[in-house]
Design an enzyme around this catalytic site. Structure first.
Site, PDB file in Angstrom:
ATOM      1  CG  MET A  32      62.031  67.749  39.442  1.00 17.60           C
ATOM      2  SD  MET A  32      62.136  68.495  37.815  1.00 17.60           S
ATOM      3  CE  MET A  32      61.068  69.931  37.972  1.00 17.60           C
ATOM      4  CG  MET A  38      54.086  68.335  32.091  1.00 21.37           C
ATOM      5  SD  MET A  38      53.700  69.885  32.901  1.00 21.37           S
ATOM      6  CE  MET A  38      55.317  70.666  32.866  1.00 21.37           C
ATOM      7  CG  MET A  61      57.484  66.009  34.771  1.00 19.35           C
ATOM      8  SD  MET A  61      57.467  67.803  34.654  1.00 19.35           S
ATOM      9  CE  MET A  61      57.943  67.998  32.940  1.00 19.35           C
ATOM     10  CG  ASP A  91      59.576  70.370  30.668  1.00 24.53           C
ATOM     11  OD1 ASP A  91      60.081  69.574  31.481  1.00 24.53           O
ATOM     12  OD2 ASP A  91      60.044  71.493  30.418  1.00 24.53           O
ATOM     13  CG  PHE A 110      52.378  74.928  36.513  1.00 26.42           C
ATOM     14  CD1 PHE A 110      51.428  75.173  35.523  1.00 26.42           C
ATOM     15  CD2 PHE A 110      52.064  74.074  37.556  1.00 26.42           C
ATOM     16  CE1 PHE A 110      50.173  74.575  35.592  1.00 26.42           C
ATOM     17  CE2 PHE A 110      50.806  73.467  37.632  1.00 26.42           C
ATOM     18  CZ  PHE A 110      49.861  73.718  36.649  1.00 26.42           C
ATOM     19  N   GLY A 111      56.157  76.229  34.446  1.00 26.12           N
ATOM     20  CA  GLY A 111      57.351  77.044  34.304  1.00 26.12           C
ATOM     21  C   GLY A 111      57.247  78.298  35.159  1.00 26.12           C
ATOM     22  N   GLY A 112      58.367  78.982  35.288  1.00 28.82           N
ATOM     23  CA  GLY A 112      58.369  80.292  35.930  1.00 28.82           C
ATOM     24  C   GLY A 112      58.180  80.294  37.438  1.00 28.82           C
ATOM     25  CB  SER A 121      62.697  73.973  29.625  1.00 27.58           C
ATOM     26  OG  SER A 121      61.317  73.658  29.714  1.00 27.58           O
ATOM     27  CG  HIS A 126      64.220  69.993  29.645  1.00 24.77           C
ATOM     28  ND1 HIS A 126      64.867  68.961  30.300  1.00 24.77           N
ATOM     29  CD2 HIS A 126      63.104  70.243  30.372  1.00 24.77           C
ATOM     30  CE1 HIS A 126      64.175  68.617  31.364  1.00 24.77           C
ATOM     31  NE2 HIS A 126      63.087  69.362  31.443  1.00 24.77           N
ATOM     32  CG  HIS A 150      61.397  66.294  32.863  1.00 25.55           C
ATOM     33  ND1 HIS A 150      61.287  67.497  33.538  1.00 25.55           N
ATOM     34  CD2 HIS A 150      61.170  65.320  33.789  1.00 25.55           C
ATOM     35  CE1 HIS A 150      61.007  67.267  34.806  1.00 25.55           C
ATOM     36  NE2 HIS A 150      60.914  65.955  34.982  1.00 25.55           N
ATOM     37  CG  ASP A 206      63.557  71.079  35.009  1.00 28.16           C
ATOM     38  OD1 ASP A 206      63.297  72.259  34.733  1.00 28.16           O
ATOM     39  OD2 ASP A 206      62.914  70.105  34.550  1.00 28.16           O
ATOM     40  N   GLY A 207      64.221  74.021  37.199  1.00 27.38           N
ATOM     41  CA  GLY A 207      63.243  74.807  37.954  1.00 27.38           C
ATOM     42  C   GLY A 207      63.861  76.051  38.561  1.00 27.38           C
TER      43      GLY A 207
END
Ligand code: DX5
Ligand code: ZN
Length: 237
Positions: free
Chosen positions: A154, A54, A85, A52, A160-162, A17, A50, A83, A189-190
C-alpha cells in the site's frame, strides 16, 4: 475463453481499481477498461480489475461485498483481483470465492499468521495476496511472503481513492523483491499514475493498481495508455 489465472510474473500489468468508478453503472465502467486494446507486445493489456472491499471497521469507509461482485461477474471476463480491507477476511473468504473473485488479497495486520489461510485460498482455487499498510514493516511478511502469489504494497493509507503517493511506503518494494525473487508478483496500490509508475516499476513492482488515474478520467483508454507509456519510459535500457 476467459483466463482467470493470475498472470504469470514477468509482465507488468495495469489493474484498474473500481473505487473511482461510477458504482451506479459498474458493469459498463468495467467493460470500458476491458475493451481497451493492448498497443504493443511489450505493453500488457488490461487483464485484471481490482475490487476494493471495505467494511467500515478495518478502514473508515464501506464499499461492496459478495452480492455486487456476483452480479458484475456475469458481465466481465477479467481476472477479479479482490482487495479485502476487512477485519475478518477468513470469515468471509468463501462468500467472495463463491461470488467469483479469482484472487483474494488480505492484510497482514489482521491475519498475523497467514500460512493456513493462504493454503485454504489455494485449495479453493484462487490466488492469495498478502498486503501491508504503509506503516507496516517488511519484517512482518518476511516469513510468509514466499507462500503468497502476490505481495500488495500500500502506498496510501487504505480507505479512499485519489490520495497522494507515499514514497516511504514504496521504498519497501525493493527489499520485498529481494525476499520473493522474480516469480511472485509485487502489486502497488495508492497514488499510482503516469508520474509515479516509473518510480514503482524501477523499484521492482510489476502489478500497478490505479483508481483515480483511470476511472477518475473521462477517457479511460487514454488514461491506461498514459500509464503504459510511463512503463515503457521507465524500463531499463
Ligand atoms: C485504497 C484502495 C485503492 C484505491 C487506490 O484504499 O485500496 O485500490 O482505489 O486509489 P488511487 O489509485 O486513486 O490512489
Ligand atoms: Zn486496493
Amino acid at each position: 475463453m476467459a483466463n482467470r489465472q493470475l498472470p504469470k510474473a514477468g509482465t507488468i500489468e495495469i489493474v484498474p481499481s473500481i473505487l473511482s468508478a461510477d458504482f451506479a453503472c459498474l458493469a459498463d465502467e468495467i467493460a470500458q477498461v476491458e475493451k481497451t486494446p493492448s498497443t504493443s507486445s511489450r505493453q500488457a493489456g488490461v487483464k485484471m480489475v481490482h475490487l476494493d472491499v471495505m467494511d467500515g471497521h478495518f478502514v473508515p469507509n464501506i464499499t461492496i461485498g459478495p452480492p455486487v461482485i456476483a452480479k458484475i461477474r456475469k458481465c466481465s471476463n477479467l481476472f477479479f483481483d479482490s482487495h479485502l480491507m476487512i477485519s475478518e477476511p477468513e470469515r468471509y473468504a468463501d462468500d467472495f470465492i463463491k461470488a467469483g473473485v479469482n484472487n483474494i488479497t488480505f492484510h497482514i495486520e489482521v491475519v498475523p499468521n497467514p500460512t493456513d489461510f493462504i493454503k485454504k485460498l489455494h485449495d479453493a482455487g484462487v490466488s492469495a495476496g498478502l498486503c501491508l499498510n504503509p506503516e507496516t514493516p517488511v519484517s512482518k511478511i518476511e516469513k510468509y511472503a514466499h507462500l503468497a502469489d502476490m505481495i500488495l504494497v500500500m502506498t496510501v493509507h487504505p480507505g479512499f481513492g485519489g490520495q497522494s503517493f507515499i514514497q516511504k511506503a514504496a521504498d519497501k518494494i525493493k527489499p520485498i523483491r529481494q525476499i520473493v525473487g522474480p516469480n511472485i508478483r509485487i502489486e502497488v496500490d495508492g497514488g499510482i499514475d503516469a508520474k509515479t509508475t516509473p518510480i514503482v516499476t524501477g523499484l521492482g513492482a510489476d502489478t500497478l493498481v490505479a483508481g483515480f488515474a483511470i476511472f477518475g478520467q473521462s477517457d479511460r483508454a487514454k488514461a491506461i495508455n498514459d500509464i503504459r507509456s510511463a512503463i515503457v519510459a521507465g524500463l531499463p535500457r
